[in-house]
Scaffold this active site. Structure first.
Site, PDB file in Angstrom:
ATOM      1  N   LYS A  58       2.112  12.247 -16.188  1.00  0.00           N
ATOM      2  CA  LYS A  58       3.058  11.136 -16.062  1.00  0.00           C
ATOM      3  C   LYS A  58       4.374  11.395 -16.757  1.00  0.00           C
ATOM      4  O   LYS A  58       4.441  11.544 -17.962  1.00  0.00           O
ATOM      5  CB  LYS A  58       2.424   9.858 -16.637  1.00  0.00           C
ATOM      6  CG  LYS A  58       1.422   9.218 -15.694  1.00  0.00           C
ATOM      7  CD  LYS A  58       0.652   8.103 -16.362  1.00  0.00           C
ATOM      8  CE  LYS A  58       1.500   6.882 -16.620  1.00  0.00           C
ATOM      9  NZ  LYS A  58       0.772   5.911 -17.470  1.00  0.00           N
ATOM     10  N   GLY A 112      -3.569  16.698 -25.884  1.00  0.00           N
ATOM     11  CA  GLY A 112      -5.017  16.895 -25.785  1.00  0.00           C
ATOM     12  C   GLY A 112      -5.394  17.844 -24.664  1.00  0.00           C
ATOM     13  O   GLY A 112      -6.207  18.758 -24.855  1.00  0.00           O
ATOM     14  N   GLY A 139       0.062  12.169 -28.478  1.00  0.00           N
ATOM     15  CA  GLY A 139       1.097  11.131 -28.499  1.00  0.00           C
ATOM     16  C   GLY A 139       1.913  11.166 -29.775  1.00  0.00           C
ATOM     17  O   GLY A 139       3.142  11.011 -29.752  1.00  0.00           O
TER      18      GLY A 139
HETATM   19  P1  ADP Z   1      -1.517  16.450 -22.415  1.00  0.00           P
HETATM   20  O1  ADP Z   1      -2.816  15.755 -22.757  1.00  0.00           O
HETATM   21  O2  ADP Z   1      -1.553  17.915 -22.707  1.00  0.00           O
HETATM   22  O3  ADP Z   1      -0.323  15.750 -23.021  1.00  0.00           O
HETATM   23  P2  ADP Z   1      -1.268  15.006 -19.933  1.00  0.00           P
HETATM   24  O4  ADP Z   1      -2.334  14.068 -20.383  1.00  0.00           O
HETATM   25  O5  ADP Z   1       0.113  14.501 -19.849  1.00  0.00           O
HETATM   26  O6  ADP Z   1      -1.310  16.342 -20.818  1.00  0.00           O
HETATM   27  O7  ADP Z   1      -1.621  15.534 -18.461  1.00  0.00           O
HETATM   28  C1  ADP Z   1      -2.789  16.257 -18.195  1.00  0.00           C
HETATM   29  C2  ADP Z   1      -3.270  15.999 -16.784  1.00  0.00           C
HETATM   30  O8  ADP Z   1      -2.267  16.219 -15.830  1.00  0.00           O
HETATM   31  C3  ADP Z   1      -4.411  16.923 -16.430  1.00  0.00           C
HETATM   32  O9  ADP Z   1      -5.577  16.148 -16.228  1.00  0.00           O
HETATM   33  C4  ADP Z   1      -3.950  17.585 -15.126  1.00  0.00           C
HETATM   34  O10 ADP Z   1      -4.986  17.694 -14.157  1.00  0.00           O
HETATM   35  C5  ADP Z   1      -2.884  16.637 -14.650  1.00  0.00           C
HETATM   36  N1  ADP Z   1      -1.933  17.296 -13.744  1.00  0.00           N
HETATM   37  C6  ADP Z   1      -1.091  18.306 -14.040  1.00  0.00           C
HETATM   38  N2  ADP Z   1      -0.387  18.668 -12.946  1.00  0.00           N
HETATM   39  C7  ADP Z   1      -0.780  17.873 -11.936  1.00  0.00           C
HETATM   40  C8  ADP Z   1      -0.414  17.737 -10.563  1.00  0.00           C
HETATM   41  N3  ADP Z   1       0.512  18.534  -9.999  1.00  0.00           N
HETATM   42  N4  ADP Z   1      -1.026  16.780  -9.826  1.00  0.00           N
HETATM   43  C9  ADP Z   1      -1.951  15.994 -10.382  1.00  0.00           C
HETATM   44  N5  ADP Z   1      -2.346  16.062 -11.670  1.00  0.00           N
HETATM   45  C10 ADP Z   1      -1.767  16.995 -12.437  1.00  0.00           C
HETATM   46 MG    MG Z   2      -3.745  13.994 -21.942  1.00  0.00          MG
END
Ligand code: ADP
Ligand code: MG
Length: 379
Positions: free
Chosen positions: A185, A331, A354
């Site tokens: 997001k 995470g 976060g």
């Molecule tokens: P982090 O926890 O490292 O901050 P996020 O929670 O923001 O990362 O996002 C992680 C999720 O984003 C993962 O579950 C991954 O599958 C999803 N994701 C990444 N790229 C895509 C994409 N192109 N389409 C759908 N989901 C995606």
């Molecule tokens: Mg995450």
């Protein structure tokens, strides 16, 4: 007094004269992953408990009685046996004998509500407070912001390391400073993107986030995830920092018929982008290899599915290989790094997703401000 004017454990010892016989409350992040089999609940990873040991042992060695407190899961403000701290208590008892552990802080709605009664209960009979829960320090919850207003307080070793590593990224990174952002997001991360653009030399954007930027450029994105209400903001960011922002030049995903395919930056109708393509993975790897400081948050694609893991693996590999100072937050990014067996090859994996983004964005967190202000806070 060290990083950001926040008292350290040594400062706490000085303030209390001696820690011997003192009762110290330590706010830890024991929000560990759990596995359930019927009524049986087990911890699947004790990393967060082990991460607190330096602080707990330091206090115990000086004769303090240590009482820890944490949240676990989302029990919605009432006692829920599924989120009992008992499995954590068992493991903590093995790793740090003698350390006490209170029941799940979020069994009381006053924890998240920052209730005076909860704070009073927490500090009753307590001589000093230590915050070692970086991952919860962006929340103005009772156990985070309350005790520092009432009793002598300090940051623990874990929190100290996070602050000492993350704060200088805002002000004095070795250049070139490169950030790689991905994940699902864009709305979660717009704030930090804006702040990073003030300091980074380059910002590479992958993950589902890139499609909102593509939409802002007027590209067709098929059925890829994107956030229509953020298109204008992304357009503004592109206008502000077109040179610094690196977007993918190719995309891997599924065609309307459900076949894996590689696309350019314009996706056909019905296609869904799920990873950065091989060309972009190589480009992002190059951008990382040219840096002297790297911050990475968010997977480049849906890496949980092996068909869409290559982009994330390439970035993880570059972050692991470079001689630059490397920091990973988030995470899912940390999980990806661990899944690739590369977590020992980065300088710092933040314990707070976060919290690390908010600290990079704002330069402060409610939990840090409370420690800095101490009992002169708000009385
Ligand atoms: P982090 O926890 O490292 O901050 P996020 O929670 O923001 O990362 O996002 C992680 C999720 O984003 C993962 O579950 C991954 O599958 C999803 N994701 C990444 N790229 C895509 C994409 N192109 N389409 C759908 N989901 C995606
Ligand atoms: Mg995450």
């Amino acid at each position: 007094m060290s990083a950001g004017g926040i008292p350290t454990l040594e400062d706490l010892e000085t303030e209390l004269g001696s820690l011997a016989g003192k009762r110290i409350l330590v706010r830890t992040d024991f929000n560990t992953p759990l596995e359930r089999e019927g009524d049986d609940v087990r911890i699947t990873d004790d990393f967060r408990i082990r991460a607190a040991l330096p602080t707990l042992q330091w206090l115990q060695e000086r004769g303090a009685t240590v009482v820890t407190a944490s949240h676990l899961g989302r029990p919605e403000g009432r006692p829920d046996p599924r989120y009992s701290m008992e499995p954590v208590r068992v493991r903590l008892g093995e790793l740090a004998p003698g350390v006490e552990l209170l029941e799940n802080l979020r069994f009381d709605p006053g924890e998240e509500g920052n209730d005076d009664a909860v704070i009073a209960g927490l500090v009753e009979g307590i001589d000093g407070y230590v915050n070692d829960a970086f991952g919860a320090s962006h929340r103005a919850h009772a156990s985070i912001v309350g005790p520092p207003r009432r009793v002598p307080s300090a940051m623990g070793r874990l929190l100290q390391r996070e602050v000492e590593i993350l704060l200088p990224l805002r002000t004095a990174p070795k250049r070139p400073f490169v950030a790689v952002l991905g994940g699902a997001k864009v709305s979660d991360k717009l704030g930090v993107i804006g702040a990073l653009l003030d300091t980074v030399d380059a910002l590479a954007i992958g993950g589902a986030m890139c499609f909102t930027f593509f939409a802002a450029q007027g590209h067709s994105i098929g059925d890829s995830l994107f956030e229509p209400d953020q298109v204008g903001t992304c357009r503004g960011l592109l206008e502000r920092a077109a040179e610094a922002i690196h977007l993918p030049s190719d995309i891997v995903g599924l065609t309307a018929e459900g076949e894996v395919a590689t696309f350019g930056t314009r996706l056909p109708e019905g296609a869904k982008g799920l990873d950065i393509g091989p060309g972009s993975a190589a480009e992002f790897g190059d951008v990382v290899m040219e840096a002297r400081t790297v911050f990475w948050n968010g997977p480049m694609g849906m890496f949980e599915d092996e068909r869409f893991a290559a982009g994330t693996r390439a970035v993880a590999q570059a972050v692991a290989n470079t001689k630059a100072f490397t920091v990973v937050g988030g995470g899912d990014s940390a999980a990806a790094l661990a899944a690739f067996g590369l977590d020992d090859d980065v300088d710092h994996v933040s314990t707070g997703g976060g919290a690390s983004l908010e600290l990079l964005e704002l330069g402060d967190l409610p939990g840090l401000a409370a420690l800095r202000e101490g009992r002169s806070g708000d009385g």
